[in-house]
Design a protein around this motif. Sequence first.
Motif, mmCIF file in Angstrom:
data_model
loop_
_atom_site.group_PDB
_atom_site.id
_atom_site.type_symbol
_atom_site.label_atom_id
_atom_site.label_comp_id
_atom_site.label_asym_id
_atom_site.label_seq_id
_atom_site.Cartn_x
_atom_site.Cartn_y
_atom_site.Cartn_z
ATOM 1 N N ALA A 70 0.839 -1.198 0.000
ATOM 2 C CA ALA A 70 0.000 0.000 0.000
ATOM 3 C C ALA A 70 0.874 1.247 0.000
ATOM 4 C CB ALA A 70 -0.918 -0.004 1.215
ATOM 5 N N HIS A 71 0.239 2.361 -0.380
ATOM 6 C CA HIS A 71 0.886 3.666 -0.314
ATOM 7 C C HIS A 71 0.399 4.343 0.957
ATOM 8 C CE1 HIS A 71 2.402 7.594 -1.224
ATOM 9 N NE2 HIS A 71 1.192 8.109 -1.313
ATOM 10 N N ILE A 72 1.317 4.611 1.883
ATOM 11 C CA ILE A 72 0.944 5.108 3.204
ATOM 12 C C ILE A 72 1.585 6.465 3.466
ATOM 13 C CG2 ILE A 72 1.086 4.654 5.695
ATOM 14 C CD1 ILE A 72 0.947 1.680 5.018
ATOM 15 N N LEU A 73 0.779 7.384 3.957
ATOM 16 C CA LEU A 73 1.255 8.711 4.328
ATOM 17 C C LEU A 73 1.467 8.744 5.839
ATOM 18 C CD1 LEU A 73 1.822 11.713 3.746
ATOM 19 C CD2 LEU A 73 -0.658 12.120 3.899
ATOM 20 N N VAL A 74 2.647 9.174 6.261
ATOM 21 C CA VAL A 74 2.984 9.280 7.680
ATOM 22 C C VAL A 74 3.142 10.759 8.023
ATOM 23 C CG1 VAL A 74 4.642 8.677 9.485
ATOM 24 C CG2 VAL A 74 4.150 7.051 7.640
ATOM 25 N N ALA A 75 2.309 11.255 8.922
ATOM 26 C CA ALA A 75 2.388 12.643 9.369
ATOM 27 C C ALA A 75 2.862 12.643 10.823
ATOM 28 C CB ALA A 75 1.026 13.321 9.239
ATOM 29 N N GLU A 76 4.123 12.909 11.023
ATOM 30 C CA GLU A 76 4.754 12.838 12.346
ATOM 31 C C GLU A 76 5.873 13.854 12.408
ATOM 32 O OE1 GLU A 76 5.817 12.639 15.632
ATOM 33 O OE2 GLU A 76 4.776 10.688 15.573
ATOM 34 N N ASP A 77 5.798 14.804 13.375
ATOM 35 C CA ASP A 77 6.802 15.856 13.413
ATOM 36 C C ASP A 77 8.098 15.413 14.080
ATOM 37 O OD1 ASP A 77 5.589 15.765 15.948
ATOM 38 O OD2 ASP A 77 6.137 17.843 16.365
ATOM 39 N N ASP A 78 8.085 14.307 14.799
ATOM 40 C CA ASP A 78 9.302 13.758 15.388
ATOM 41 C C ASP A 78 10.048 12.992 14.302
ATOM 42 O OD1 ASP A 78 11.106 11.825 16.647
ATOM 43 O OD2 ASP A 78 10.207 12.440 18.542
ATOM 44 N N VAL A 79 11.154 13.544 13.844
ATOM 45 C CA VAL A 79 11.873 12.981 12.700
ATOM 46 C C VAL A 79 12.320 11.548 12.980
ATOM 47 C CG1 VAL A 79 13.913 13.228 11.240
ATOM 48 C CG2 VAL A 79 12.613 15.264 11.932
ATOM 49 N N ARG A 80 12.793 11.295 14.201
ATOM 50 C CA ARG A 80 13.275 9.958 14.533
ATOM 51 C C ARG A 80 12.136 8.930 14.463
ATOM 52 N NH1 ARG A 80 13.472 6.899 19.124
ATOM 53 N NH2 ARG A 80 15.160 5.365 19.260
ATOM 54 N N GLN A 81 11.002 9.258 15.071
ATOM 55 C CA GLN A 81 9.873 8.329 15.033
ATOM 56 C C GLN A 81 9.374 8.127 13.605
ATOM 57 O OE1 GLN A 81 6.696 8.354 17.919
ATOM 58 N NE2 GLN A 81 7.830 9.792 19.218
ATOM 59 N N ALA A 82 9.322 9.199 12.845
ATOM 60 C CA ALA A 82 8.863 9.093 11.465
ATOM 61 C C ALA A 82 9.772 8.186 10.652
ATOM 62 C CB ALA A 82 8.796 10.488 10.835
ATOM 63 N N THR A 83 11.082 8.274 10.898
ATOM 64 C CA THR A 83 12.041 7.442 10.178
ATOM 65 C C THR A 83 11.850 5.965 10.529
ATOM 66 O OG1 THR A 83 13.655 9.236 10.107
ATOM 67 C CG2 THR A 83 14.484 6.996 9.794
ATOM 68 N N VAL A 84 11.626 5.689 11.800
ATOM 69 C CA VAL A 84 11.401 4.299 12.230
ATOM 70 C C VAL A 84 10.138 3.738 11.581
ATOM 71 C CG1 VAL A 84 10.829 2.824 14.198
ATOM 72 C CG2 VAL A 84 12.629 4.548 14.412
ATOM 73 N N ILE A 85 9.067 4.516 11.585
ATOM 74 C CA ILE A 85 7.812 4.054 10.972
ATOM 75 C C ILE A 85 8.011 3.791 9.489
ATOM 76 C CG2 ILE A 85 5.444 4.714 10.401
ATOM 77 C CD1 ILE A 85 5.417 6.352 13.005
ATOM 78 N N ARG A 86 8.693 4.713 8.807
ATOM 79 C CA ARG A 86 8.907 4.543 7.372
ATOM 80 C C ARG A 86 9.707 3.276 7.074
ATOM 81 N NH1 ARG A 86 12.528 8.201 6.149
ATOM 82 N NH2 ARG A 86 14.134 6.656 5.701
ATOM 83 N N ARG A 87 10.728 3.005 7.859
ATOM 84 C CA ARG A 87 11.561 1.819 7.636
ATOM 85 C C ARG A 87 10.764 0.539 7.837
ATOM 86 N NH1 ARG A 87 17.109 3.826 10.737
ATOM 87 N NH2 ARG A 87 17.863 5.193 9.052
ATOM 88 N N TYR A 88 9.940 0.509 8.863
ATOM 89 C CA TYR A 88 9.101 -0.674 9.101
ATOM 90 C C TYR A 88 8.108 -0.863 7.952
ATOM 91 C CZ TYR A 88 10.460 -2.293 13.758
ATOM 92 O OH TYR A 88 11.136 -2.868 14.805
ATOM 93 N N LEU A 89 7.521 0.228 7.490
ATOM 94 C CA LEU A 89 6.570 0.129 6.387
ATOM 95 C C LEU A 89 7.242 -0.387 5.118
ATOM 96 C CD1 LEU A 89 4.582 3.455 6.895
ATOM 97 C CD2 LEU A 89 3.685 1.139 7.204
ATOM 98 N N GLU A 90 8.393 0.146 4.821
ATOM 99 C CA GLU A 90 9.109 -0.283 3.620
ATOM 100 C C GLU A 90 9.560 -1.732 3.745
ATOM 101 O OE1 GLU A 90 12.133 2.673 3.293
ATOM 102 O OE2 GLU A 90 10.818 4.122 2.262
ATOM 103 N N HIS A 91 9.911 -2.162 4.961
ATOM 104 C CA HIS A 91 10.295 -3.558 5.173
ATOM 105 C C HIS A 91 9.131 -4.497 4.865
ATOM 106 C CE1 HIS A 91 12.407 -6.993 6.883
ATOM 107 N NE2 HIS A 91 11.327 -7.264 7.604
ATOM 108 N N GLU A 92 7.899 -4.029 5.092
ATOM 109 C CA GLU A 92 6.716 -4.840 4.819
ATOM 110 C C GLU A 92 6.236 -4.705 3.376
ATOM 111 O OE1 GLU A 92 3.577 -5.075 7.549
ATOM 112 O OE2 GLU A 92 4.935 -5.771 9.131
#
Length: 245
Positions: free
Chosen positions: A3-25
């Motif tokens: 899926a194409h997922i939009l992540v809206a998170e102002d904490d750069v570190r948390q946003a990076t972790v979420i993006r990596r997990y999403l891309e891993h899936e």
Amino acid sequence: MCAHILVAEDDVRQATVIRRYLEHEGHTAVVVHDGRAAIDQARRRPPDLLVLDVMMPVVDGLQVCRTLRRESDLPILVLTARTAEEDLLRGLGLGADDYMTKPYSARELMARIRTLLRRARPTAEVREEPADDPVLRVGALMVDPVQHAVWFGERRIELTAGEFRVLTVMAAAPERVFTRRQLLMHTRGADTFVTERTIDVHVLNLRKKLEPDPRRPAYLVTVIGVGYKLTDGTDDFPAKPRGER
């Protein structure tokens, strides 16, 4: 399910972790760091799902939820602090489909995302043995747990994931009185950071969508001092406290 997922998170570190997990899936992920950018990006390229932090600059997550919900049925998963109960309840009231409290497990977040994506894509589900998972019928109300669909007569009702979970539990046992705690356990499990007020918000929203007159509910009935029950709408009298004549 990619899926194409939009992540809206102002904490750069948390946003990076979420993006990596999403891309891993196997998903594609776009990250933005403020609410205005989230709205613009969702309009420019509508995502399959939005992961939305509440506390963001420029435009907060609740306003983002309100704006995008008016425009589409995009699945929205809200991220909020443990202590921000009012934000949580407002988010559910504005149409968020699910939420997680911070801090959260990234694996649990991925599991919630998978669930929302499955519900948003009912045609991808194949019903091989319908007898094992029948449509639930209560009067004019029909709930299909497999297709994640609800009809009231001929009218299709759009529900959030939380609203659907509550309605499904009650439709499986019509006329049974559920306490708020029982509904929480059936729909949220042992999430200790969820309060019984969450159920009240879901019931309020369900009444707005199902009841001919939400102020005088005939289907989602309050049993005073106990909780709620789902009826077929033919009850002659509202439920009364024990001992009242």
